[in-house]
Design a protein around this motif. Structure first.
Motif, mmCIF file in Angstrom:
data_model
loop_
_atom_site.group_PDB
_atom_site.id
_atom_site.type_symbol
_atom_site.label_atom_id
_atom_site.label_comp_id
_atom_site.label_asym_id
_atom_site.label_seq_id
_atom_site.Cartn_x
_atom_site.Cartn_y
_atom_site.Cartn_z
ATOM 1 N N GLY A 110 0.509 -0.906 -0.021
ATOM 2 C CA GLY A 110 -0.036 0.158 -0.017
ATOM 3 C C GLY A 110 0.782 1.125 0.453
ATOM 4 O O GLY A 110 2.234 1.460 0.451
ATOM 5 N N PRO A 111 0.794 2.404 -0.284
ATOM 6 C CA PRO A 111 1.640 3.595 -0.646
ATOM 7 C C PRO A 111 1.719 4.290 0.511
ATOM 8 O O PRO A 111 2.999 4.788 0.625
ATOM 9 N N ASN A 112 1.259 3.627 1.614
ATOM 10 C CA ASN A 112 2.086 4.596 3.023
ATOM 11 C C ASN A 112 2.026 3.332 4.145
ATOM 12 O O ASN A 112 2.293 3.805 5.479
ATOM 13 N N ASP A 113 2.533 1.947 3.265
ATOM 14 C CA ASP A 113 2.817 1.431 4.267
ATOM 15 C C ASP A 113 4.297 0.933 4.597
ATOM 16 O O ASP A 113 5.084 2.019 3.964
ATOM 17 N N THR A 114 4.955 0.141 5.458
ATOM 18 C CA THR A 114 6.328 0.869 6.316
ATOM 19 C C THR A 114 7.025 -0.215 4.784
ATOM 20 O O THR A 114 6.607 -1.036 4.145
ATOM 21 N N VAL A 115 8.335 0.253 4.774
ATOM 22 C CA VAL A 115 8.784 0.086 3.714
ATOM 23 C C VAL A 115 9.986 -0.393 4.400
ATOM 24 O O VAL A 115 10.599 0.011 5.067
ATOM 25 N N LEU A 116 10.917 -1.967 4.154
ATOM 26 C CA LEU A 116 11.852 -2.198 4.813
ATOM 27 C C LEU A 116 13.358 -2.417 4.218
ATOM 28 O O LEU A 116 13.537 -2.681 2.675
ATOM 29 N N VAL A 117 14.261 -1.317 4.865
ATOM 30 C CA VAL A 117 15.846 -1.853 4.485
ATOM 31 C C VAL A 117 16.039 -2.805 4.322
ATOM 32 O O VAL A 117 15.920 -3.454 5.265
#
Length: 285
Positions: A110-117
């Motif tokens: 989703g557009p506001n979901d957490t992104v994982l490094v």
């Protein structure tokens, strides 16, 4: 129309954002927003008629998660080095033909979901992109007019990339493009009738409130119509397939040393004119 999907991950319901900004429930009319819906003119007509007649119930958007606007994506085709200014900033020659690579559909969030490094990452980068969503099966298209007739709509995509994995670790770009959560999409799928000229859209991206990318699709080396036509010569595009069409200048890779690659705790916000806005916080995988 602005179509979207809301709710917890894996349990989203279809919705529509009306002209007044009210969220409307579509679950009584269609089961989901996917390729099957986009290929069904009658179903899209029912949505449009119900919206115009004021028959769609309102949803309370308070605290409601926005998911990817498209379910059951078949494939995500990506076009690399597709902006003149981005090619210049990275020192690359503009390609003679579109550069094609893929992202797995399971990178879409989703557009506001957490992104994982990713673990071991030191060069996670940002890329705001115009996503094209296919609405009709496309193979061997002959003209730009025909290509645009196969487009169902457009969305904001964030083509998150890990540059060390992509460029320095050998092989193709795939290792740096397919990490978990690396393709936030949405908030909306905006139908093509609301985007009369996909080559006249502004794109912007901020990192921790600082503007990093401020471009326009007019800078694309290969415009949307040519990208769709070209890709259809090499593979069949099906309803619900997505094409990420490249990013303008301003990525971390193009900055002076020390390059400001993303770290856990960073917040990235991005938007495309008329297509909505995303916001992600980055965390360690």
């Amino acid at each position: 129309m602005k179509l979207l999907r809301v709710g917890t991950a894996g349990s989203e319901r279809p919705a529509l954002l009306d002209a007044e900004g009210t969220l409307r429930d579509l679950s009584g009319i269609v089961p989901d927003i996917d390729g099957a819906l986009l290929a069904d003119d009658a179903a899209l007509g029912r949505i449009r008629s119900a919206a115009e007649a004021g028959e769609l119930p309102a949803l309370d958007a308070t605290g409601l998660r926005v998911g990817s606007p498209l379910a059951r994506i078949g494939k995500v085709v990506c076009i690399g080095l597709n902006y003149h200014d981005h090619a210049r900033e990275t020192g690359a020659e503009p390609p003679a033909e579109p550069v094609i690579f893929f992202k797995a559909a399971d990178t879409v969030v989703g557009p506001n979901d957490t992104v994982l490094v990713p673990r071991g990452s030191v060069k996670t980068d940002w890329e705001v992109e115009l996503a094209v969503v296919i609405g009709r099966t496309a193979r061997y298209l002959e003209s730009h007019e025909e290509a645009l007739a196969h487009v169902a709509g457009y969305a904001v995509a964030h083509d998150v990339s890990e540059r060390e994995f992509q460029i320095e670790r050998g092989g193709t770009w795939d290792k740096g493009k397919n990490c978990e959560t690396f393709n936030p999409l949405g908030p909306w799928l905006v139908t093509a009738d609301e985007v009369p000229d996909p080559q006249n859209l502004s794109l912007r991206l901020w990192v921790n409130g600082e503007l990093k990318q401020d471009g326009t699709t007019a800078e694309q080396i290969f415009p949307v119509a040519e990208v769709v036509r070209y890709v259809s010569q090499f593979m069949t595009l099906y309803p619900g397939d997505v094409i990420n069409t490249g990013t303008p200048a301003g990525v971390a890779l193009g900055q002076p040393e020390p390059k400001p690659f993303l770290r856990a705790g960073d917040v990235v916000e991005l938007e495309i004119e008329g297509l909505g806005r995303q916001r992600q916080q980055f965390k360690d995988a």
